[in-house]
Design a protein around this motif. Structure first.
Motif, mmCIF file in Angstrom:
data_model
loop_
_atom_site.group_PDB
_atom_site.id
_atom_site.type_symbol
_atom_site.label_atom_id
_atom_site.label_comp_id
_atom_site.label_asym_id
_atom_site.label_seq_id
_atom_site.Cartn_x
_atom_site.Cartn_y
_atom_site.Cartn_z
ATOM 1 N N LYS A 50 -2.516 -11.361 1.488
ATOM 2 C CA LYS A 50 -1.959 -10.409 0.515
ATOM 3 C C LYS A 50 -2.793 -10.315 -0.761
ATOM 4 O O LYS A 50 -2.675 -9.350 -1.517
ATOM 5 C CB LYS A 50 -0.530 -10.811 0.143
ATOM 6 N N VAL A 51 -3.643 -11.284 -1.019
ATOM 7 C CA VAL A 51 -4.457 -11.318 -2.235
ATOM 8 C C VAL A 51 -5.635 -10.363 -2.075
ATOM 9 O O VAL A 51 -6.308 -10.353 -1.056
ATOM 10 C CB VAL A 51 -4.974 -12.745 -2.525
ATOM 11 N N ARG A 52 -5.869 -9.557 -3.104
ATOM 12 C CA ARG A 52 -6.998 -8.627 -3.111
ATOM 13 C C ARG A 52 -8.060 -9.147 -4.061
ATOM 14 O O ARG A 52 -7.752 -9.624 -5.150
ATOM 15 C CB ARG A 52 -6.562 -7.229 -3.540
ATOM 16 N N LEU A 53 -9.313 -9.041 -3.637
ATOM 17 C CA LEU A 53 -10.457 -9.420 -4.464
ATOM 18 C C LEU A 53 -11.165 -8.159 -4.932
ATOM 19 O O LEU A 53 -11.320 -7.209 -4.165
ATOM 20 C CB LEU A 53 -11.451 -10.268 -3.679
ATOM 21 N N GLN A 54 -11.590 -8.171 -6.179
ATOM 22 C CA GLN A 54 -12.401 -7.080 -6.694
ATOM 23 C C GLN A 54 -13.664 -7.708 -7.275
ATOM 24 O O GLN A 54 -13.610 -8.429 -8.275
ATOM 25 C CB GLN A 54 -11.648 -6.295 -7.758
ATOM 26 N N LEU A 55 -14.785 -7.474 -6.597
ATOM 27 C CA LEU A 55 -16.070 -8.011 -7.035
ATOM 28 C C LEU A 55 -16.772 -6.968 -7.886
ATOM 29 O O LEU A 55 -16.932 -5.827 -7.462
ATOM 30 C CB LEU A 55 -16.934 -8.380 -5.835
ATOM 31 N N VAL A 56 -17.189 -7.371 -9.071
ATOM 32 C CA VAL A 56 -17.797 -6.445 -10.022
ATOM 33 C C VAL A 56 -19.133 -7.006 -10.461
ATOM 34 O O VAL A 56 -19.200 -8.154 -10.913
ATOM 35 C CB VAL A 56 -16.866 -6.248 -11.246
ATOM 36 N N SER A 57 -20.188 -6.216 -10.337
ATOM 37 C CA SER A 57 -21.519 -6.701 -10.710
ATOM 38 C C SER A 57 -21.784 -6.540 -12.207
ATOM 39 O O SER A 57 -22.527 -7.312 -12.791
ATOM 40 C CB SER A 57 -22.598 -5.985 -9.905
#
Length: 118
Positions: A50-57
């Motif tokens: 259920k956990v969402r990851l948002q990777l930001v450079s």
């Protein structure tokens, strides 16, 4: 059986932080910068589906959807924290602080922050 061991200094606290994040109803974990993002992959194996990851450079926080119950910053750079505190768009709450005492050298810091709209 141990979740980690003393020589796994890069991931030693990840199991504790994952447990905190997994307890939220609909969490988002934001990883900003290459250092944080490279640690996110092994960390993601400890997180519930259920956990969402948002990777930001970019060293800039992206627009965050209102659909998440809790928004966490995973191992953010100090420069990002300073910028967020100046902008005052979000309220930053420390969630996970570590204290390490290794060979007489004491080190501490905050590895997980929670963001709330101001």
């Amino acid at each position: 059986q141990a979740h980690t061991w003393w020589n796994k200094h890069e991931t030693y606290y990840d199991a504790d932080m994952a447990q905190i994040i997994n307890s939220a109803p609909h969490p988002l974990v934001v990883c900003v910068g290459s250092d944080s993002a490279s640690r996110a992959l092994p960390f993601s194996f400890l997180l519930d589906p259920k956990v969402r990851l948002q990777l930001v450079s970019q060293p800039k926080l992206p627009k965050i959807s209102e659909n998440f119950s809790d928004v966490f910053l995973y191992r953010p750079a100090e420069a990002l924290l300073v910028r967020l505190k100046k902008q005052q768009t979000y309220k930053l709450e420390p969630v996970y602080k570590y204290v390490k005492n290794w060979l007489g050298q004491k080190e501490s810091g905050i590895l997980l922050w929670q963001l709330e709209k101001s």
